[in-house]
Design an enzyme around this catalytic site. Structure first.
Site, PDB file in Angstrom:
ATOM      1  N   CYS A   1      12.201  41.307   7.330  1.00 46.35           N
ATOM      2  CA  CYS A   1      13.376  42.128   7.027  1.00 46.35           C
ATOM      3  C   CYS A   1      13.187  42.865   5.715  1.00 46.35           C
ATOM      4  O   CYS A   1      13.930  43.787   5.420  1.00 46.35           O
ATOM      5  CB  CYS A   1      14.625  41.274   6.965  1.00 46.35           C
ATOM      6  SG  CYS A   1      14.565  40.139   5.600  1.00 46.35           S
TER       7      CYS A   1
ATOM      8  N   LYS B   1      21.166  26.082  14.146  1.00 43.75           N
ATOM      9  CA  LYS B   1      20.797  26.625  15.462  1.00 43.75           C
ATOM     10  C   LYS B   1      19.609  27.571  15.207  1.00 43.75           C
ATOM     11  O   LYS B   1      19.790  28.730  14.845  1.00 43.75           O
ATOM     12  CB  LYS B   1      21.993  27.388  16.050  1.00 43.75           C
ATOM     13  CG  LYS B   1      22.008  27.519  17.558  1.00 43.75           C
ATOM     14  CD  LYS B   1      20.799  28.166  18.173  1.00 43.75           C
ATOM     15  CE  LYS B   1      20.799  29.676  18.071  1.00 43.75           C
ATOM     16  NZ  LYS B   1      19.517  30.264  18.598  1.00 43.75           N
TER      17      LYS B   1
ATOM     18  N   GLU C   1      15.484  50.205  13.384  1.00 39.40           N
ATOM     19  CA  GLU C   1      14.529  49.206  12.895  1.00 39.40           C
ATOM     20  C   GLU C   1      13.517  48.929  14.004  1.00 39.40           C
ATOM     21  O   GLU C   1      13.911  48.534  15.102  1.00 39.40           O
ATOM     22  CB  GLU C   1      15.284  47.918  12.541  1.00 39.40           C
ATOM     23  CG  GLU C   1      14.390  46.834  11.985  1.00 39.40           C
ATOM     24  CD  GLU C   1      15.141  45.535  11.692  1.00 39.40           C
ATOM     25  OE1 GLU C   1      15.980  45.118  12.516  1.00 39.40           O
ATOM     26  OE2 GLU C   1      14.870  44.934  10.637  1.00 39.40           O
TER      27      GLU C   1
ATOM     28  N   SER D   1      19.465  40.199  13.587  1.00 42.15           N
ATOM     29  CA  SER D   1      19.578  41.659  13.732  1.00 42.15           C
ATOM     30  C   SER D   1      21.023  42.113  13.458  1.00 42.15           C
ATOM     31  O   SER D   1      21.966  41.325  13.595  1.00 42.15           O
ATOM     32  CB  SER D   1      19.148  42.060  15.142  1.00 42.15           C
ATOM     33  OG  SER D   1      19.963  41.397  16.079  1.00 42.15           O
TER      34      SER D   1
HETATM   35  P1  NAD Z   1      18.337  38.152  16.656  1.00 47.26           P
HETATM   36  O1  NAD Z   1      19.550  38.812  16.128  1.00 47.26           O
HETATM   37  O2  NAD Z   1      17.867  38.504  18.015  1.00 47.26           O
HETATM   38  O3  NAD Z   1      18.541  36.554  16.674  1.00 47.26           O
HETATM   39  C1  NAD Z   1      19.017  35.853  15.550  1.00 47.26           C
HETATM   40  C2  NAD Z   1      19.789  34.633  16.030  1.00 47.26           C
HETATM   41  O4  NAD Z   1      20.911  35.069  16.792  1.00 47.26           O
HETATM   42  C3  NAD Z   1      18.974  33.703  16.928  1.00 47.26           C
HETATM   43  O5  NAD Z   1      19.219  32.373  16.543  1.00 47.26           O
HETATM   44  C4  NAD Z   1      19.507  34.001  18.316  1.00 47.26           C
HETATM   45  O6  NAD Z   1      19.482  32.875  19.152  1.00 47.26           O
HETATM   46  C5  NAD Z   1      20.932  34.444  18.066  1.00 47.26           C
HETATM   47  N1  NAD Z   1      21.386  35.431  19.066  1.00 47.26           N
HETATM   48  C6  NAD Z   1      20.633  36.382  19.677  1.00 47.26           C
HETATM   49  N2  NAD Z   1      21.388  37.099  20.530  1.00 47.26           N
HETATM   50  C7  NAD Z   1      22.640  36.618  20.444  1.00 47.26           C
HETATM   51  C8  NAD Z   1      23.879  36.967  21.066  1.00 47.26           C
HETATM   52  N3  NAD Z   1      23.967  37.963  21.953  1.00 47.26           N
HETATM   53  N4  NAD Z   1      24.974  36.265  20.736  1.00 47.26           N
HETATM   54  C9  NAD Z   1      24.908  35.263  19.843  1.00 47.26           C
HETATM   55  N5  NAD Z   1      23.769  34.891  19.221  1.00 47.26           N
HETATM   56  C10 NAD Z   1      22.648  35.560  19.510  1.00 47.26           C
HETATM   57  O7  NAD Z   1      17.185  38.376  15.558  1.00 47.26           O
HETATM   58  P2  NAD Z   1      15.639  38.009  15.676  1.00 47.26           P
HETATM   59  O8  NAD Z   1      14.989  38.950  16.616  1.00 47.26           O
HETATM   60  O9  NAD Z   1      15.454  36.557  15.864  1.00 47.26           O
HETATM   61  O10 NAD Z   1      15.182  38.345  14.176  1.00 47.26           O
HETATM   62  C11 NAD Z   1      14.793  39.622  13.742  1.00 47.26           C
HETATM   63  C12 NAD Z   1      15.944  40.338  13.072  1.00 47.26           C
HETATM   64  O11 NAD Z   1      16.424  39.578  11.971  1.00 47.26           O
HETATM   65  C13 NAD Z   1      15.539  41.676  12.469  1.00 47.26           C
HETATM   66  O12 NAD Z   1      16.558  42.601  12.721  1.00 47.26           O
HETATM   67  C14 NAD Z   1      15.425  41.377  10.978  1.00 47.26           C
HETATM   68  O13 NAD Z   1      15.605  42.493  10.135  1.00 47.26           O
HETATM   69  C15 NAD Z   1      16.505  40.389  10.805  1.00 47.26           C
HETATM   70  N6  NAD Z   1      16.304  39.581   9.611  1.00 47.26           N
HETATM   71  C16 NAD Z   1      17.105  39.832   8.539  1.00 47.26           C
HETATM   72  C17 NAD Z   1      16.924  39.118   7.376  1.00 47.26           C
HETATM   73  C18 NAD Z   1      17.783  39.379   6.182  1.00 47.26           C
HETATM   74  O14 NAD Z   1      17.682  38.611   5.250  1.00 47.26           O
HETATM   75  N7  NAD Z   1      18.607  40.403   6.164  1.00 47.26           N
HETATM   76  C19 NAD Z   1      15.938  38.117   7.307  1.00 47.26           C
HETATM   77  C20 NAD Z   1      15.153  37.879   8.433  1.00 47.26           C
HETATM   78  C21 NAD Z   1      15.363  38.617   9.580  1.00 47.26           C
END
Ligand code: NAD
Length: 500
Positions: A285, A177, A387, A230
């Site tokens: 990240c 997904k 962040e 996140s």
């Molecule tokens: P996000 O959490 O908004 O989305 C990530 C995934 O979760 C997406 O596929 C999205 O569709 C899904 N999602 C979003 N809201 C949701 C909800 N309410 N319920 C269920 N699923 C949901 O993150 P983003 O904005 O796409 O990415 C940026 C974030 O990812 C930053 O916080 C970054 O630090 C983190 N990140 C972490 C790593 C790591 O390895 N720790 C790597 C890359 C990114």
């Protein structure tokens, strides 16, 4: 090969399938603000169909000899190498990062595929002869069946490749997904996966939002879930997924500090902070978002070097080969980052370089924010605690090395950190003491290579396994231990004591 279709399809059971969902949303080119594709937010029925296809494929795929699975993986790697430029363009068009940065992303993803090509060796088990008279024992790792991955926008090709090459090489079938923001690159990579000859149903892609994510977390036929995104969503996914009995690894957000010791080479430290703080517009990240110079003199020397470098950052669309960084991914992300800069000013941090009001001729509707630097940030400020995920670097001045380490340890996130120093004792102490999952010594972005594993501590990772590398193999398999004795070795009569 085209980078994107107008309406993004799902991929279920080896076929591209347009979603029947009435819910759709646009995907934008962040440099121009123009829509470039339309994304369906798939239905629960579509997710169920993907799981059924994966389940149907999983028995035979799980029994396929690892060497044969690896052959497909080698072909996949070759196709990725040949198409890296196209994948990078698809990433940049919807994410906004520069072409060179996107190519770097693709190459780090390919390294995981490289690692997965070695799966026969990685799955070799353990054997002990004569654990008792005529009794042998062996242990090996078996696939889980159907597993799923939910990925963020900031690495639309690499993060999915952290997951499914290893899962699939281990003998599982996979449901991906991807992020709603930049779905074209993962679809392009899916097409290459299919061309590599993997059987239908081994990899399925279902686009969507919370509705599909919840259906993944609740589906009884999905045995494990990898999540990257996140922290609030990572925590939610971990809680709901484990409550449903699944194995879950959920990687979350970060606030990565870089300690600069008085003995460090200040020019090298400043250059490192530029790449780590502003590369990919800070949307990594593992970006460094906090610089911690130790001592006032170090801080002054660092800030005086950073200021001109930030002011001369070249910001542009991905089509500009000279750009150092591009726009943020969406209008909402741009507004959120601008809001944090306002908040920093309001809370009393010293704004050294102000990225608000940046505008690029011909790209006035793009989601750009200029490089921003705050000095004299304190640990109670919102811009320190949260962040930001944008091109905003905060300088927190520490009086001593111990104060710097304590500050890092007290932060809720524990993804990455770095120290710049010429002193081996300090560096070694830092690596031992700091409560962070990935540590760099004179390396600002210490992302582990594919044959190690990636994972933070504290609220940057929920679950027991880091991602990819040897930890990935453990996550996507479970251990079975078999003890054997053949009839000649079995003495007559029942034995009621515990076997010794
Ligand atoms: P996000 O959490 O908004 O989305 C990530 C995934 O979760 C997406 O596929 C999205 O569709 C899904 N999602 C979003 N809201 C949701 C909800 N309410 N319920 C269920 N699923 C949901 O993150 P983003 O904005 O796409 O990415 C940026 C974030 O990812 C930053 O916080 C970054 O630090 C983190 N990140 C972490 C790593 C790591 O390895 N720790 C790597 C890359 C990114």
């Amino acid at each position: 090969m085209s980078a994107a279709t107008d309406v993004i399809s799902n991929a279920i059971g080896g076929a591209l399938q347009p979603s029947a969902s009435g819910r759709r949303q646009p995907v934008f080119n962040p440099a121009t603000g123009e829509p470039v594709a339309e994304l369906p937010l798939s239905t629960v029925d579509e997710l169920n169909a993907a799981v059924a296809a994966a389940k149907a494929a999983s028995v035979e795929w799980g029994q396929t000899p690892p060497l044969k699975r690896a052959k497909h993986m080698f072909r996949f790697k070759q196709l990725l190498d040949e198409n890296a430029e196209d994948i990078a363009r698809a990433i940049s068009r919807e994410h906004g990062k520069t072409h060179a940065d996107a190519l770097g992303e693709v190459s780090r993803g390919i390294e995981v595929v490289d690692f997965a090509c070695g799966i026969p060796q990685l799955l070799k088990g353990e054997f002990s002869r004569n654990v008792g008279p005529g009794i042998d024992s062996y242990a090996d790792r078996q696939p889980l069946g159907v597993v799923a991955g939910i990925t963020p926008f900031n690495f639309p090709a690499m993060v999915p490749l952290w997951m499914y090459p290893i899962a699939v090489a281990c003998g599982n079938c996979f449901i991906l997904k991807p992020s709603e923001r930049d779905p074209s690159a993962p679809m392009l990579v899916y097409e290459l996966f299919k061309q590599a000859g993997f059987p239908d149903g081994v990899l399925n892609v279902v686009h969507g939002d919370k509705e599909v994510v919840d259906a993944i977390l609740d589906h009884r036929d999905i045995k494990a879930v990898s999540f990257v995104g996140s922290t609030p969503i990572a925590h939610y996914v971990y809680t709901r997924g484990t409550q449903a009995g699944k194995r879950v690894q959920a990687l979350g957000g970060a606030k990565n500090h870089m300690v600069v010791m008085p003995d460090a080479d200040m020019d090298k430290a400043a250059d490192a902070l530029m790449g780590a703080g502003y590369g990919s517009a800070g949307e990594r990240c593992m970006a460094i978002s906090v610089a911690v110079p130790v001592g006032e003199k170090t801080a002054d020397a660092l800030v005086s070097r950073l200021k001109p470098r930030i002011e001369s950052l070249k910001i542009g669309p991905y089509t500009d080969p000279d750009a150092d960084m591009g726009p943020l991914v969406t209008k909402q992300a741009q507004e959120r980052v601008l809001g944090y800069i306002d908040k920093g000013v309001e809370e009393g941090a010293e704004l050294v370089v102000d990225g608000r009001g940046f505008s690029l001729q011909g790209y006035e509707n793009g989601y750009f924010v200029g490089g921003t630097l705050f000095d004299r940030v304190t640990t109670d400020m919102t811009i320190y605690r949260e962040e930001i995920f944008g091109p905003v670097l905060s300088v927190v001045r520490a009086k001593s090395y111990d104060e710097a380490v304590d500050m890092i340890d007290a932060h809720e996130f524990g993804n990455g950190t770095a120290i710049f120093t010429r002193d081996g004792d300090t560096a070694r102490d830092f690596c031992d003491r700091v409560e962070i999952g990935m540590v760099g010594v004179n390396v600002p972005i210490p992302v582990p290579v594919a044959y190690h594993s990636f994972g933070g501590w504290k609220r940057s990772l929920f679950g027991d396994h880091s991602i990819y590398g040897p930890e990935g193999v453990r996550f996507y398999t479970r251990l079975k231990t078999v003890t054997t004795r053949w009839p000649e070795g079995i003495k007559e009569g029942a034995v009621f004591t515990f076997p010794t």
